[in-house]
Design a protein around this motif. Structure first.
Motif, short mmCIF file in Angstrom:
data_model
loop_
_atom_site.label_atom_id
_atom_site.label_comp_id
_atom_site.label_asym_id
_atom_site.label_seq_id
_atom_site.Cartn_x
_atom_site.Cartn_y
_atom_site.Cartn_z
N ILE A 13 0.84 -1.20 0.00
CA ILE A 13 0.00 0.00 0.00
C ILE A 13 0.88 1.25 0.00
CG2 ILE A 13 -1.68 1.33 1.33
CD1 ILE A 13 -2.81 -1.42 2.28
N GLU A 14 1.96 1.22 0.76
CA GLU A 14 2.88 2.36 0.80
C GLU A 14 3.47 2.64 -0.57
OE1 GLU A 14 4.88 5.59 1.75
OE2 GLU A 14 3.62 4.57 3.20
N ALA A 15 3.77 1.60 -1.33
CA ALA A 15 4.32 1.79 -2.67
C ALA A 15 3.36 2.57 -3.55
CB ALA A 15 4.64 0.43 -3.29
N ALA A 16 2.07 2.43 -3.29
CA ALA A 16 1.08 3.15 -4.09
C ALA A 16 0.85 4.57 -3.58
CB ALA A 16 -0.24 2.39 -4.10
N ILE A 30 4.31 2.54 5.51
CA ILE A 30 5.61 1.89 5.74
C ILE A 30 5.95 1.92 7.23
CG2 ILE A 30 7.15 3.86 5.37
CD1 ILE A 30 7.67 0.32 4.00
N MET A 31 5.50 2.97 7.94
CA MET A 31 5.72 3.03 9.38
C MET A 31 4.86 1.97 10.08
SD MET A 31 7.96 5.35 9.59
CE MET A 31 8.58 5.97 8.05
#
Length: 174
Positions: A37-40, A47-48
């Protein structure tokens, strides 16, 4: 009487028993999902949270009870969100300076006249690219080889002004 059939995992364990003894795998799956999800989003929130889930996985792998795993995950995620994320955001924003694109990238750049440039036309080389050019209104013609500065772009024509160098203002050194 027959009740609902019991679903067994390997070695006769119930699914809940398997999850209790392998909670680290669930935490790891959660961390991977949060990382995706962070990559999007690229906002450094997920990422935390993935870091917190990784702490939960580590606690689970070390045999900690589930409530301790949850406390580890929440504590690490909160610490990362409060301590690390602001610095990462600051660095990311500082390194992403505004970049001029398209014709804006040529404004203010220097070039060299490849033919005489007048108010009606000429050719200049700007950053290794050949452009049709004309001088700004009221400027004196620039001879071939003379330096120019881009004032604006009008379609496919660079509107230029003669470059002002210290030598132009002071005159040649004696």
């Amino acid at each position: 009487m027959h009740g609902a059939p019991e679903h067994h995992c390997e070695r006769g364990e119930l699914p809940v028993d398997w999850l209790e003894s392998n909670s680290w795998a669930a935490w790891l799956a959660l961390a991977l999902a949060l990382g995706a999800i962070e990559a999007a989003t690229v906002d450094f929130v997920f990422i935390m949270l993935a870091g917190g889930a990784t702490a939960g996985a580590a606690a689970g792998a070390l045999g900690a009870p589930f409530p301790v795993q949850v406390v580890a995950a929440v504590a690490v995620a909160a610490a990362l969100l409060v301590l690390v994320r602001p610095e990462m955001k600051k660095r990311m924003l500082a390194s992403s300076a505004q970049v001029a694109l398209g014709t804006e990238a040529y404004l203010g750049r220097s070039g060299r006249a490849t033919t005489e440039v007048t108010s009606t036309g000429g050719r200049v080389s700007i950053g290794g690219e050949e452009w049709s050019a004309r001088l700004v209104e009221g400027a004196l013609p620039v001879a071939s080889g003379g330096q120019v500065q881009v004032v604006s772009i009008d379609g496919a024509t660079a509107v230029v002004a003669p470059a002002t160098t210290p030598e132009d203002v002071i005159g040649p050194a004696s």
